[in-house]
Design a protein around this motif. Structure first.
Motif, PDB file in Angstrom:
ATOM      1  N   UNK A 184       0.853  -1.189   0.000  1.00 32.83           N
ATOM      2  CA  UNK A 184       0.000   0.000   0.000  1.00 32.83           C
ATOM      3  C   UNK A 184       0.890   1.240   0.000  1.00 32.83           C
ATOM      4  N   UNK A 185       0.668   2.112  -0.977  1.00 32.62           N
ATOM      5  CA  UNK A 185       1.470   3.339  -1.090  1.00 32.62           C
ATOM      6  C   UNK A 185       0.809   4.532  -0.416  1.00 32.62           C
ATOM      7  N   UNK A 186      -0.526   4.575  -0.466  1.00 33.46           N
ATOM      8  CA  UNK A 186      -1.278   5.698   0.108  1.00 33.46           C
ATOM      9  C   UNK A 186      -2.492   5.139   0.834  1.00 33.46           C
ATOM     10  N   UNK A 187      -2.686   5.558   2.071  1.00 30.09           N
ATOM     11  CA  UNK A 187      -3.819   5.065   2.832  1.00 30.09           C
ATOM     12  C   UNK A 187      -3.677   5.400   4.301  1.00 30.09           C
ATOM     13  N   UNK A 188      -4.197   4.485   5.118  1.00 30.29           N
ATOM     14  CA  UNK A 188      -4.082   4.619   6.566  1.00 30.29           C
ATOM     15  C   UNK A 188      -3.774   3.251   7.160  1.00 30.29           C
ATOM     16  N   UNK A 189      -3.177   3.279   8.324  1.00 32.65           N
ATOM     17  CA  UNK A 189      -2.991   2.062   9.102  1.00 32.65           C
ATOM     18  C   UNK A 189      -3.705   2.265  10.435  1.00 32.65           C
ATOM     19  N   UNK A 190      -4.457   1.256  10.804  1.00 25.61           N
ATOM     20  CA  UNK A 190      -5.143   1.243  12.095  1.00 25.61           C
ATOM     21  C   UNK A 190      -4.466   0.166  12.930  1.00 25.61           C
ATOM     22  N   UNK A 244      -4.429  -3.114  10.665  1.00 23.39           N
ATOM     23  CA  UNK A 244      -5.251  -3.065   9.459  1.00 23.39           C
ATOM     24  C   UNK A 244      -4.711  -1.975   8.544  1.00 23.39           C
ATOM     25  N   UNK A 245      -4.337  -2.349   7.331  1.00 24.01           N
ATOM     26  CA  UNK A 245      -3.789  -1.396   6.377  1.00 24.01           C
ATOM     27  C   UNK A 245      -4.811  -1.195   5.285  1.00 24.01           C
ATOM     28  N   UNK A 246      -5.236   0.056   5.102  1.00 26.80           N
ATOM     29  CA  UNK A 246      -6.296   0.397   4.158  1.00 26.80           C
ATOM     30  C   UNK A 246      -5.745   1.278   3.050  1.00 26.80           C
ATOM     31  N   UNK A 247      -6.044   0.915   1.847  1.00 24.65           N
ATOM     32  CA  UNK A 247      -5.638   1.701   0.670  1.00 24.65           C
ATOM     33  C   UNK A 247      -6.644   2.817   0.451  1.00 24.65           C
ATOM     34  N   UNK A 248      -6.172   4.019   0.174  1.00 27.75           N
ATOM     35  CA  UNK A 248      -7.064   5.155  -0.109  1.00 27.75           C
ATOM     36  C   UNK A 248      -6.715   5.767  -1.451  1.00 27.75           C
TER      37      UNK A 248
END
Length: 134
Positions: free
Chosen positions: A31-37, A130-134
């Motif tokens: 993942x290059x851009x997003x958020x990590x929870x 949790x790694x989320x792509x945005x």
């Protein structure tokens, strides 16, 4: 993507810097851009974003112990004698932190680190990432 980090603590009260492990999972995810929870499922642990300087970590520990002392007659102590750990987690920590990701890098400030706080160890704990792509 959901990942898990295992944290094994050796002390009753321990602060563990898990920033590097979280960053490694971000790299592995692609993942290059997003958020990590980052989330803990334990009620006597918590997370904090702050500086990992040893003096500050000593101060955090001292203040938690002073403001919420062990064995102060808490009702929950009738069950398992760890009310102080539950109260410290509730009053000072979060079960989750969220960090933006840009160009596959955690966007933390210069001195910011993701700190896992054990309040009722030693134990083996699991931290969800949790790694989320945005």
């Amino acid at each position: 993507m959901l990942f898990e980090i295992e944290v094994s603590t050796r002390e009753k009260f321990q602060i563990v810097d898990i920033t590097s492990e979280v960053q490694t999972l971000v790299y592995r995810s692609g993942v290059k851009h997003g958020i990590v929870i980052v989330f803990v499922r334990h009620t006597t642990t918590g997370l904090l974003i702050n500086e990992a300087e040893s003096g500050l970590l000593q101060d955090i520990r001292a203040q938690m112990k002073e403001l919420v002392p062990k064995g102060a007659g808490y009702a929950h102590d009738l069950i398992d004698s760890n009310a102080h750990a539950h109260l410290r987690a509730t009053l000072f920590l979060n079960p989750e932190v969220v960090v933006p990701i840009d160009r596959a890098e955690l966007q933390l400030g210069t001195w910011q680190r993701i700190l896992f706080i054990e309040l009722d160890g030693p134990r083996r704990r699991k931290v969800l990432v949790k790694i989320c792509r945005c």
